[in-house]
Design a protein around this motif. Structure first.
Motif, PDB file in Angstrom:
ATOM      1  N   PHE A 106       0.847  -1.185   0.000  1.00 38.44           N
ATOM      2  CA  PHE A 106       0.000   0.000   0.000  1.00 38.44           C
ATOM      3  C   PHE A 106       0.883   1.235   0.000  1.00 38.44           C
ATOM      4  O   PHE A 106       1.778   1.374   0.830  1.00 38.44           O
ATOM      5  N   SER A 107       0.658   2.157  -0.944  1.00 33.95           N
ATOM      6  CA  SER A 107       1.359   3.435  -1.026  1.00 33.95           C
ATOM      7  C   SER A 107       2.883   3.216  -1.084  1.00 33.95           C
ATOM      8  O   SER A 107       3.380   2.665  -2.052  1.00 33.95           O
ATOM      9  N   LEU A 108       3.636   3.610  -0.045  1.00 35.12           N
ATOM     10  CA  LEU A 108       5.081   3.351  -0.065  1.00 35.12           C
ATOM     11  C   LEU A 108       5.370   1.869  -0.230  1.00 35.12           C
ATOM     12  O   LEU A 108       6.337   1.482  -0.895  1.00 35.12           O
ATOM     13  N   GLY A 109       4.528   1.020   0.356  1.00 30.83           N
ATOM     14  CA  GLY A 109       4.686  -0.425   0.172  1.00 30.83           C
ATOM     15  C   GLY A 109       4.488  -0.844  -1.266  1.00 30.83           C
ATOM     16  O   GLY A 109       5.156  -1.760  -1.766  1.00 30.83           O
ATOM     17  N   ALA A 110       3.559  -0.178  -1.977  1.00 31.42           N
ATOM     18  CA  ALA A 110       3.347  -0.474  -3.396  1.00 31.42           C
ATOM     19  C   ALA A 110       4.560  -0.052  -4.221  1.00 31.42           C
ATOM     20  O   ALA A 110       4.993  -0.777  -5.124  1.00 31.42           O
ATOM     21  N   ARG A 111       5.107   1.108  -3.913  1.00 30.83           N
ATOM     22  CA  ARG A 111       6.333   1.550  -4.604  1.00 30.83           C
ATOM     23  C   ARG A 111       7.452   0.524  -4.398  1.00 30.83           C
ATOM     24  O   ARG A 111       8.176   0.180  -5.328  1.00 30.83           O
ATOM     25  N   THR A 112       7.578   0.060  -3.159  1.00 30.61           N
ATOM     26  CA  THR A 112       8.628  -0.897  -2.835  1.00 30.61           C
ATOM     27  C   THR A 112       8.411  -2.213  -3.566  1.00 30.61           C
ATOM     28  O   THR A 112       9.359  -2.824  -4.066  1.00 30.61           O
ATOM     29  N   ALA A 113       7.155  -2.647  -3.656  1.00 32.88           N
ATOM     30  CA  ALA A 113       6.851  -3.885  -4.367  1.00 32.88           C
ATOM     31  C   ALA A 113       7.207  -3.769  -5.842  1.00 32.88           C
ATOM     32  O   ALA A 113       7.798  -4.685  -6.433  1.00 32.88           O
ATOM     33  N   VAL A 114       6.846  -2.644  -6.462  1.00 30.46           N
ATOM     34  CA  VAL A 114       7.182  -2.423  -7.885  1.00 30.46           C
ATOM     35  C   VAL A 114       8.682  -2.464  -8.086  1.00 30.46           C
ATOM     36  O   VAL A 114       9.191  -3.150  -8.981  1.00 30.46           O
TER      37      VAL A 114
END
Length: 252
Positions: A106-114
């Protein structure tokens, strides 16, 4: 009450990372990353979405990012190289022996996943929550907003665009020195790089959430992107069980 087990792994530079886990240990592993100034507890556990995913048969694994939750928040700038969260993510995947798993954030977590996928991680499916196209490519501008909130912490009054960030940092007892260092370690992701993300990807976002740009545009820019709308804005969408149900429906 969801049964949560917590262990610790050693991330980049020796930082201790808390990893929370619930669900079926024999189920498909689902690795979930929370957002900025938040924690696994707030983003995934508190409002029941981890329980929904566990109930759907997943082995739900939720690290606290460095400088967040129960993980270490070092003050040494050397412990925040570029993409340090990706390095930590790679450590968690390796330490837990994950090879056939799903990944979400989610949010920063989504950036990190990408950026984890771009760095070589190969989850079966990917979930990007609270994220739009410009949230990836325009991170520098978004980051500056949070740095400003940190630098003016304690002086920001209601009505200021940084007031919500200040209030959230207060409620989460964020270590602002560590958070500021962490913000400087996150890089932009150019739109053309998204062509490398070949696995099926869900972009799930609150109907009133435009904080990171357009989630439908992000889904359209991905080779195998799907968009799902849930109630709420950037702060509230994870409080609705619709969020967990949308992820479960996609992954099943």
């Amino acid at each position: 009450m969801t049964d949560i087990q917590t262990t610790f792994v050693e991330g980049f530079g020796g930082a201790k990372l808390a990893v929370h886990r619930t669900g079926d240990v024999g189920g498909r592993p689902l690795l979930l990353l929370h957002g900025l100034f938040s924690s696994a507890q707030v983003n995934w556990i508190k409002f029941g979405n981890a329980a929904i995913l566990a109930g759907a048969g997943f082995d739900v694994i939720m690290p606290d990012l460095r400088a967040h939750g129960e993980s270490d928040a070092p003050h040494d700038p050397a412990t925040y190289p570029s993409d340090v969260l990706v390095r930590d993510l790679q450590v968690v995947v390796a330490e837990l022996g994950l090879s056939n798993y799903d990944l979400g954030g989610f949010s920063l977590g989504a950036r990190t996943a990408v950026r984890g996928v771009l760095a070589g991680l190969t989850p079966r499916r990917l979930v990007l929550g609270g994220m739009g196209l410009t949230g990836l490519s325009g991170w520098t501008r978004r980051s500056a907003h949070f740095v400003d909130a940190i630098d003016r912490f304690g002086t920001i009054e209601r009505g200021d665009k940084a007031f919500v960030a200040q209030a959230f940092m207060k409620s989460m007892k964020i270590d602002r020195v560590a958070a500021r260092l962490l913000l400087g370690s996150v890089d932009d992701t150019k739109q053309e790089a998204l062509a490398q993300i070949g696995m099926p990807t869900l972009c799930v976002c609150g109907a009133d959430d435009q904080d990171n740009g357009s989630a439908p545009e992000l889904a359209a820019a991905l080779p195998s992107g799907t968009y799902a709308e849930v109630p709420g804005n950037h702060m509230s969408s994870v409080t609705f069980k619709d969020f967990g149900r949308a992820i479960a429906n996609f992954l099943e």
